[in-house]
Design a protein around this motif. Structure first.
Motif, short mmCIF file in Angstrom:
data_model
loop_
_atom_site.label_atom_id
_atom_site.label_comp_id
_atom_site.label_asym_id
_atom_site.label_seq_id
_atom_site.Cartn_x
_atom_site.Cartn_y
_atom_site.Cartn_z
N LEU A 1 32.24 43.40 39.44
CA LEU A 1 33.05 44.61 39.45
C LEU A 1 34.12 44.36 40.72
N ALA A 2 34.15 43.66 41.67
CA ALA A 2 34.89 43.68 42.69
C ALA A 2 36.03 42.64 42.42
N ALA A 3 35.62 41.70 41.34
CA ALA A 3 36.78 40.82 41.03
C ALA A 3 37.74 41.53 40.29
N ASP A 4 37.95 42.66 39.69
CA ASP A 4 38.76 43.24 39.31
C ASP A 4 39.97 43.84 40.20
N HIS A 5 39.72 43.66 41.36
CA HIS A 5 40.48 44.12 42.56
C HIS A 5 40.74 42.96 43.42
N LEU A 6 39.89 42.00 43.61
CA LEU A 6 40.06 40.70 44.33
C LEU A 6 40.01 39.67 43.86
N ALA A 7 40.65 38.52 44.44
CA ALA A 7 40.96 37.37 43.69
C ALA A 7 39.41 36.59 43.68
N ASP A 8 38.46 37.02 44.49
CA ASP A 8 37.13 36.52 44.57
C ASP A 8 36.29 37.63 45.01
N GLY A 9 35.29 37.76 43.95
CA GLY A 9 34.74 39.01 44.02
C GLY A 9 33.59 38.92 45.34
N THR A 10 33.19 37.75 45.64
CA THR A 10 32.48 37.61 46.85
C THR A 10 33.15 38.04 48.14
N ASP A 11 34.38 38.07 48.07
CA ASP A 11 34.92 38.60 49.45
C ASP A 11 34.71 40.10 49.84
N VAL A 12 34.05 40.82 48.98
CA VAL A 12 33.64 42.16 49.11
C VAL A 12 32.45 42.33 50.34
N TRP A 13 31.83 41.12 50.37
CA TRP A 13 30.77 41.13 51.39
C TRP A 13 31.33 40.76 53.07
N ALA B 1 36.09 47.54 47.36
CA ALA B 1 36.80 46.08 47.14
C ALA B 1 38.25 46.67 47.38
N GLN B 2 38.66 47.95 47.00
CA GLN B 2 40.22 48.28 47.31
C GLN B 2 40.26 48.33 48.89
N ALA B 3 39.47 48.74 49.63
CA ALA B 3 39.46 48.74 51.16
C ALA B 3 39.60 47.53 51.69
N ALA C 1 43.90 39.86 47.42
CA ALA C 1 43.99 40.50 46.44
C ALA C 1 43.99 39.81 45.09
N ALA C 2 43.58 40.14 43.85
CA ALA C 2 43.64 39.61 42.70
C ALA C 2 45.20 39.34 41.86
#
Length: 163
Positions: free
Chosen positions: A74-86, A111-113, A122-123
């Motif tokens: 879900l975070a990959a919609d906002h970030l280039a790499d979804g694992t960056d949310v952690w 993810a937006q934060a 950012a994606a």
């Protein structure tokens, strides 16, 4: 000496003390059998409890891993790499709702934060192409310098007029 003890001594056996020993607490001697069936049954239940706890822990770890992967997706919609949310120390518990399910709104907000704090995470935005450009849709109103369309008859009939 009692009569049965006297018979045991006469037969060459050692006398058996019939006085009960001082009782020890059960918590200090859980695995020591004192009677035949009770402790075996208790040991069986302790073993089943340990097995159930191990299975529960294993399932809990698997559920956490699945929830983490879904949050990353879900975070990959906002970030280039979804694992960056952690990467900023976010805990999975912060993304769960009251019933313990993953909350997509909380994942999106996190993810937006992260994207706001780290703009380079950012994606990439999708490229919008003009459909009227090369190879895209074209208007039917041409300037008239088109070649005449080839008919199916001309394509399939190889003996007519091209020699």
């Amino acid at each position: 000496m009692s009569n049965s003890t006297a018979e045991a001594v006469a037969a060459g056996d050692t006398p058996v003390d019939t006085d009960p020993a001082p009782a020890e607490s059960e918590s200090s001697r859980d695995d020591v059998p004192t009677d035949g069936g009770g402790n075996r049954e208790a040991a069986k239940y302790r073993r089943q409890l340990r097995d159930a706890e191990a299975a529960r822990d294993s399932l809990s770890e698997r559920l956490s891993a699945l929830q983490r992967r879904e949050a990353e997706r879900l975070a990959a919609d906002h970030l280039a790499d979804g694992t960056d949310v952690w990467r900023d120390g976010l805990d999975l518990a912060a993304l769960l709702d009251d019933s313990g399910d993953l909350d997509p709104a909380k994942v999106a907000a996190s993810a937006q934060a992260a994207r706001k704090a780290h703009p380079h995470w950012a994606a990439p935005r999708p490229i919008k192409r003009n459909p009227a450009g090369r190879g895209g849709f074209k208007s039917g109103a041409d300037s008239g310098n088109r070649r005449p369309a080839t008919s199916w008859h001309a394509v399939l009939n190889t003996t007519s007029g091209d020699d």
